[in-house]
Design an enzyme around this catalytic site. Structure first.
Site, PDB file in Angstrom:
ATOM      1  N   GLY A  46      -8.180 -46.088   3.329  1.00  0.00           N
ATOM      2  CA  GLY A  46      -9.500 -46.423   2.815  1.00  0.00           C
ATOM      3  C   GLY A  46     -10.382 -45.188   2.778  1.00  0.00           C
ATOM      4  O   GLY A  46     -10.126 -44.204   3.491  1.00  0.00           O
ATOM      5  N   GLN A  51     -18.138 -40.437   2.512  1.00  0.00           N
ATOM      6  CA  GLN A  51     -17.143 -39.488   3.036  1.00  0.00           C
ATOM      7  C   GLN A  51     -16.844 -38.362   2.050  1.00  0.00           C
ATOM      8  O   GLN A  51     -16.240 -37.362   2.437  1.00  0.00           O
ATOM      9  CB  GLN A  51     -15.834 -40.213   3.389  1.00  0.00           C
ATOM     10  CG  GLN A  51     -15.976 -41.143   4.589  1.00  0.00           C
ATOM     11  CD  GLN A  51     -14.656 -41.776   4.924  1.00  0.00           C
ATOM     12  OE1 GLN A  51     -14.279 -42.782   4.350  1.00  0.00           O
ATOM     13  NE2 GLN A  51     -13.914 -41.173   5.846  1.00  0.00           N
ATOM     14  N   CYS A  88      -9.886 -42.142  11.086  1.00  0.00           N
ATOM     15  CA  CYS A  88     -10.817 -41.929   9.979  1.00  0.00           C
ATOM     16  C   CYS A  88     -10.547 -40.557   9.371  1.00  0.00           C
ATOM     17  O   CYS A  88     -10.360 -39.584  10.108  1.00  0.00           O
ATOM     18  CB  CYS A  88     -12.249 -42.008  10.494  1.00  0.00           C
ATOM     19  SG  CYS A  88     -13.487 -41.800   9.210  1.00  0.00           S
ATOM     20  N   LEU A  89     -10.541 -40.488   8.041  1.00  0.00           N
ATOM     21  CA  LEU A  89     -10.309 -39.204   7.378  1.00  0.00           C
ATOM     22  C   LEU A  89     -11.422 -38.210   7.682  1.00  0.00           C
ATOM     23  O   LEU A  89     -11.242 -37.011   7.498  1.00  0.00           O
ATOM     24  CB  LEU A  89     -10.170 -39.407   5.864  1.00  0.00           C
ATOM     25  CG  LEU A  89      -8.943 -40.225   5.428  1.00  0.00           C
ATOM     26  CD1 LEU A  89      -8.948 -40.428   3.920  1.00  0.00           C
ATOM     27  CD2 LEU A  89      -7.654 -39.560   5.870  1.00  0.00           C
ATOM     28  N   HIS A 130     -14.237 -51.214   8.649  1.00  0.00           N
ATOM     29  CA  HIS A 130     -14.383 -49.770   8.869  1.00  0.00           C
ATOM     30  C   HIS A 130     -15.129 -49.124   7.704  1.00  0.00           C
ATOM     31  O   HIS A 130     -16.076 -48.349   7.904  1.00  0.00           O
ATOM     32  CB  HIS A 130     -12.986 -49.162   9.049  1.00  0.00           C
ATOM     33  CG  HIS A 130     -12.970 -47.677   9.226  1.00  0.00           C
ATOM     34  ND1 HIS A 130     -12.583 -47.076  10.404  1.00  0.00           N
ATOM     35  CD2 HIS A 130     -13.295 -46.670   8.376  1.00  0.00           C
ATOM     36  CE1 HIS A 130     -12.680 -45.751  10.256  1.00  0.00           C
ATOM     37  NE2 HIS A 130     -13.102 -45.480   9.040  1.00  0.00           N
ATOM     38  N   GLU A 131     -14.706 -49.462   6.473  1.00  0.00           N
ATOM     39  CA  GLU A 131     -15.315 -48.822   5.299  1.00  0.00           C
ATOM     40  C   GLU A 131     -16.743 -49.309   5.076  1.00  0.00           C
ATOM     41  O   GLU A 131     -17.617 -48.521   4.710  1.00  0.00           O
ATOM     42  CB  GLU A 131     -14.464 -49.064   4.044  1.00  0.00           C
ATOM     43  CG  GLU A 131     -13.034 -48.537   4.117  1.00  0.00           C
ATOM     44  CD  GLU A 131     -12.912 -47.096   4.573  1.00  0.00           C
ATOM     45  OE1 GLU A 131     -13.846 -46.301   4.378  1.00  0.00           O
ATOM     46  OE2 GLU A 131     -11.866 -46.772   5.159  1.00  0.00           O
ATOM     47  N   HIS A 134     -19.138 -47.409   7.132  1.00  0.00           N
ATOM     48  CA  HIS A 134     -19.495 -46.087   6.588  1.00  0.00           C
ATOM     49  C   HIS A 134     -20.727 -46.175   5.685  1.00  0.00           C
ATOM     50  O   HIS A 134     -21.549 -45.252   5.640  1.00  0.00           O
ATOM     51  CB  HIS A 134     -18.338 -45.514   5.767  1.00  0.00           C
ATOM     52  CG  HIS A 134     -17.302 -44.769   6.567  1.00  0.00           C
ATOM     53  ND1 HIS A 134     -17.600 -43.675   7.347  1.00  0.00           N
ATOM     54  CD2 HIS A 134     -15.965 -44.945   6.676  1.00  0.00           C
ATOM     55  CE1 HIS A 134     -16.489 -43.217   7.907  1.00  0.00           C
ATOM     56  NE2 HIS A 134     -15.480 -43.974   7.523  1.00  0.00           N
TER      57      HIS A 134
HETATM   58 NI    NI Z   1     -13.510 -43.740   8.030  1.00  0.00          NI
END
Ligand code: NI
Length: 160
Positions: A46, A51, A88-89, A130-131, A134
């Site tokens: 995701g 991000q 998380c990226l 999670h997304e 963000h």
């Molecule tokens: Ni993330």
């Protein structure tokens, strides 16, 4: 399509509230394409627009069942509980234990601004939560139980 630079934790853009998308413009379409490309290049499940430095309420998810775009997502219902590792990226190489709902029902718009409802369980429920976090400037690290660990100490990793 192009790869975008992923912002890392500590970048103030990850702490901001994102704005609703009013209409799909060519720039938004390009952004969505780039978000998918960037997520796949990093083997993520995701990615949220902040991000890549864009404060708009857009999320892409692919847990291995095909790509999904959520624009202006709104979680309508949650139930149950799951506790597991999450990454998380924007915090590469790390994971931590987070408890999330095990079922999520979300309303969103797709890349044509058509409204739809998505229900997810297990990893999909976790990815949606999670997304969506963000988009409100929240990182999973705020919810981690215990310490963050290095991914090389984990058997698998799924970054979002
Ligand atoms: Ni993330």
């Amino acid at each position: 399509m192009a790869l975008r630079t992923i912002r890392l934790q500590g970048d103030p853009v990850l702490e901001k509230h994102c704005k609703e998308v009013k209409e799909i413009t060519p720039r938004i379409s390009d952004l969505i394409d780039d978000m998918f490309e960037t997520m796949y290049a990093e083997s993520g499940v995701g990615l949220a627009a902040p991000q890549v430095g864009i404060l708009k309420r857009i999320v892409v998810i692919d847990i291995g069942e095909g790509g999904i775009v959520l624009i202006n997502p709104e979680i309508l219902e949650t139930s149950g509980e799951q506790t597991g590792y999450e990454g998380c990226l924007s915090l590469p190489g790390k994971s931590g234990v987070v408890t999330r709902p095990d079922y999520v029902k979300v309303k969103a718009f797709d890349e044509n601004m058509e409204e739809f409802i998505l229900e997810g369980t297990e990893l999909m429920a976790r990815a949606i939560c999670h997304e969506c976090d963000h988009l409100d400037g929240k990182m999973y690290t705020e919810m981690v139980e215990g310490d963050l660990i290095n991914n090389e100490d984990l058997s698998s990793e799924e970054d979002a």
